[in-house]
Design an enzyme around this catalytic site. Structure first.
Site, PDB file in Angstrom:
ATOM      1  CB  SER A 238      -8.358  -0.103   5.848  1.00  0.00           C
ATOM      2  OG  SER A 238      -9.168   1.030   5.795  1.00  0.00           O
TER       3      SER A 238
ATOM      4  CE  LYS B  24      -3.915   1.694   2.855  1.00  0.00           C
ATOM      5  NZ  LYS B  24      -4.740   1.383   4.043  1.00  0.00           N
TER       6      LYS B  24
ATOM      7  CB  SER C 289      -8.340   2.987   3.218  1.00  0.00           C
ATOM      8  OG  SER C 289      -7.426   2.363   4.095  1.00  0.00           O
TER       9      SER C 289
HETATM   10  N1  GLN Z   1     -13.228   2.910   6.649  1.00  0.00           N
HETATM   11  C1  GLN Z   1     -12.705   3.337   7.903  1.00  0.00           C
HETATM   12  C2  GLN Z   1     -12.387   4.800   7.833  1.00  0.00           C
HETATM   13  O1  GLN Z   1     -12.739   5.390   6.879  1.00  0.00           O
HETATM   14  C3  GLN Z   1     -11.487   2.526   8.240  1.00  0.00           C
HETATM   15  C4  GLN Z   1     -10.295   2.974   7.518  1.00  0.00           C
HETATM   16  C5  GLN Z   1      -9.073   2.166   7.846  1.00  0.00           C
HETATM   17  O2  GLN Z   1      -9.134   1.108   8.454  1.00  0.00           O
HETATM   18  N2  GLN Z   1      -7.922   2.717   7.495  1.00  0.00           N
HETATM   19  O3  GLN Z   1     -11.811   5.365   8.689  1.00  0.00           O
END
Ligand code: GLN
Length: 486
Positions: free
Chosen positions: A178, A79, A154
Site C-alpha cells: 500500500s 494517511k 490503499s
Molecule cells: N492491497 C492489499 C490489500 O488489499 C494491501 C493493502 C495494504 O498494504 N494495506 O490488502
C-alpha cells in the site's frame, strides 16, 4: 517561484536561509489543496489552523536561530490511519467517522517534534484494505495523471497528494504493497521500511505482523530524510526494533560499483503489461550503467505469496477489528435493543463491503477445524517465502522487480472482481511476508502517459542500500521530475 514544486531538501535550505517562510509555503499548499481537492479528493480532513500555527512556530524557531531539523517548517500530510491528537482520525471508515484520538501516533509525534507542518489527513481504502482507494467510506481519490484512473491503494490519498503537489511529502502504510503500489501508480517515490523499523504505536492496526509505515516523497533524498525522522525504537510498540538508526544520507553516493542486483525470474511473468516490462528492462540497463552487476536469482515460492497473504492478513484483521463493537469508541447503532443486537447493527452499518469480506475470510480460516489447514499452513509457507529471500540475498545486495504488473487502472474497472484487485499486489506482497524493506521509484511511462515504478527490495534493516540503489538510478534519469499537468 512556485513554492509547491520544491523537494524537502530544497525547501529546507530556503527556509534556513530565510529566503521563504514556512507560513508562506504553508499558505501556498493550502491554496493548492483548495483549488485541486474537488478534482483529486486526496484528503479526508484538512487542518489549516493547526498547520499555520505549526508553520508560525517553525518560523519563530528559525528567526531565533534555534536548532532545526530538515523537516522544520515543511508541509506534509499523513494517511488517515495515524492517530492525530484532537484531529479526527477515520481510517476512511464510517465506524471511526467521528473518532477524535486523545493522543498522537508515534509517527505523528515524531513529525511534530521534528517541526513538520501537518496539512491534513489523507484518504485511503477503509482500514487500508484495497489497491485503489475505491474502498474509502468517503469518496474515491483520483489519479492526478489521469482523473478517470485510480491512484492505487490503499494509501492512494497520500500518493496522489504528493503527485499533485498538494503537499511536499506524506506518510502512508504498507501491509501488502500500500505504499509502493500507489507510489508507482502516481509517479512518486514510496518506501516501505523493514517491519519494526518505524513504530506502529497509534497507527490503526490492519494486519499486525505485516503493517509498516513509510514515506511518499518527490525524490529519494527526501525519502531518506523522512525515514531518518521516523525510524527508531519505541517502547510503546513491542515489535519495533531496538537497534541503531544509521545516517541514511551517507548511502546516497550515486555510485553502484560492485553492487549486485538480483533479478528474480518469477517476477518477469507472461502477461505483464508490455509497456511496464519495457520500462523495467530499460531501468535495469541504467543500474548496470551506474556500475551494478545484474545477477539472476530465484524466489520459487512467489506463486503462493498472494494466497498466503490473504490468509494471514485477513486472520489478523478479523481479530484486530473485533474491537469495533460500539462499546468503547467509534460508531454505536441501536442503543435500545439487546447488546448482541447493538454489536450486529453497529458492525453492519459501520463497516464497508470489503472490510466485511475480510472479517469473514479471516474468521473462517482461524476457526476450529480450519485453523491447521489454512492459517497454520499459510504461516508455514510464509516462512518458505522468507527463506527464498535469505537464499537470494546470499548472491546479491538488492533485488529489482516491477512494482506492479500494470500502470494505474480505470476507476471502477476492478471493483466487481476482488481477485483481480488482489492481484495488483502480486509483486509487492512477498516483501511484507518476509518483513524486508522495499522502495518504488518512478522509472518511465506507458504509451498512455501513466507512470511506471521500479521496485528495489533489500535485506532486513538494509534500507541504506535500497536508498543508495534507488538514488543512483534516479540520478541517471529524470522520470521523477515530470509532473502531471493538473
Ligand atoms: N492491497 C492489499 C490489500 O488489499 C494491501 C493493502 C495494504 O498494504 N494495506 O490488502
Amino acid at each position: 517561484m512556485d513554492l509547491t514544486s520544491l523537494t524537502i531538501h530544497e525547501l529546507s535550505e530556503k527556509l534556513s536561509k530565510k529566503e521563504v517562510s514556512s507560513v508562506e509555503v504553508t499558505n501556498a499548499y493550502l491554496k493548492r489543496i483548495e483549488s485541486l481537492e474537488d478534482r483529486i479528493h486526496a484528503f479526508i480532513t484538512v487542518t489549516p489552523e493547526e498547520a499555520l500555527k505549526a508553520a508560525q512556530a517553525a518560523d519563530d524557531r528559525i528567526a531565533k536561530g534555534d536548532k532545526i531539523t530538515p523537516l522544520t517548517g515543511v508541509p506534509i500530510s499523513v494517511k488517515d490511519i495515524f492517530c492525530t491528537k484532537d484531529v479526527r482520525t477515520t481510517c476512511a471508515s464510517k465506524i471511526l467517522g467521528n473518532f477524535v484520538p486523545p493522543y498522537d501516533a508515534t509517527v505523528t509525534r515524531k513529525l511534530k517534534e521534528a517541526g513538520a507542518v501537518i496539512l491534513g489527513k489523507n484518504n485511503m481504502d477503509e482500514f487500508a484494505m484495497g489497491s485503489s482507494t475505491e474502498n474509502s467510506a468517503f469518496y474515491k481519490t483520483r489519479n492526478p495523471w489521469a482523473l478517470d484512473r485510480v491512484p492505487g491503494g490503499s494509501s492512494g490519498g497520500s500518493a496522489a497528494s504528493v503527485a499533485a503537489s498538494e503537499c511536499i511529502a506524506s506518510v502512508g502504510t504498507d501491509t501488502g504493497g500500500s505504499i509502493r503500489q500507489p507510489a508507482s501508480c502516481c509517479g512518486v517515490v514510496g518506501l516501505k521500511p523493514t517491519y519494526g523499523r518505524i513504530s506502529r504505536f497509534g497507527m490503526i492496526a490492519f494486519a499486525s505482523s505485516l503493517d509498516q509505515a513509510g514515506p511518499f516523497t518527490k525524490d529519494v533524498k527526501d525519502s531518506a530524510i523522512m525515514l531518518q525522522a521516523l525510524a527508531g525504537f519505541d517502547p510503546s510498540d513491542s515489535t519495533s526494533i531496538n537497534t541503531e538508526v544509521p545516517d541514511y544520507s551517507s548511502f546516497l553516493t550515486g555510485n553502484l560499483k560492485g553492487l549486485k542486483v538480483g533479478i528474480p525470474k518469477e517476477y518477469f511473468i507472461e502477461g505483464m503489461d508490455t509497456d511496464v516490462e519495457a520500462a523495467i528492462r530499460q531501468s535495469l540497463e541504467v543500474l548496470k550503467d551506474r556500475g551494478a552487476e545484474l545477477v539472476p536469482v530465484s524466489l520459487p515460492h512467489t506463486e503462493y505469496a498472494v494466497a498466503v497473504y490473504y490468509l494471514v492478513a485477513t486472520a489478523e484483521a478479523s481479530s484486530n477489528l473485533a474491537r469495533y463493537d460500539g462499546v468503547k469508541y467509534g460508531l454505536r447503532v441501536n442503543d435500545t435493543g439487546s447488546l448482541i443486537d447493538m454489536y450486529k447493527r453497529t458492525r453492519d452499518e459501520g463497516f464497508g463491503g470489503e472490510v466485511k469480506r475480510r472479517i469473514m475470510l479471516g474468521t473462517y480460516s482461524l476457526s476450529a477445524g480450519y485453523y491447521d489447514a489454512y492459517y497454520k499452513k499459510a504461516s508455514q509457507v510464509r516462512t518458505l517465502v522468507k527463506n527464498d529471500f535469505d537464499e537470494a540475498f546470499k548472491s546479491c545486495d538488492v533485488i529489482a522487480t516491477p512494482t506492479a504488473p500494470t500502470a494505474a487502472f480505470k476507476l471502477g474497472e476492478r471493483v466487481e472482481d476482488p481477485l483481480t484487485m488482489y492481484l495488483s499486489d502480486i509483486f509487492t506482497i512477498s516483501c511484507n511476508l518476509a518483513g524486508i524493506p522495499g522502495i518504488s521509484v518512478p522509472c518511465g511511462f506507458t504509451k498512455d502517459g501513466l507512470p511506471v515504478g521500479l521496485q528495489i527490495l533489500g535485506k532486513t534493516l538494509d534500507e541504506g542500500t535500497v536508498l543508495k540503489a534507488a538514488h543512483a538510478y534516479e540520478q541517471a534519469t529524470d522520470w521523477n521530475k515530470r509532473k502531471p499537468s493538473i
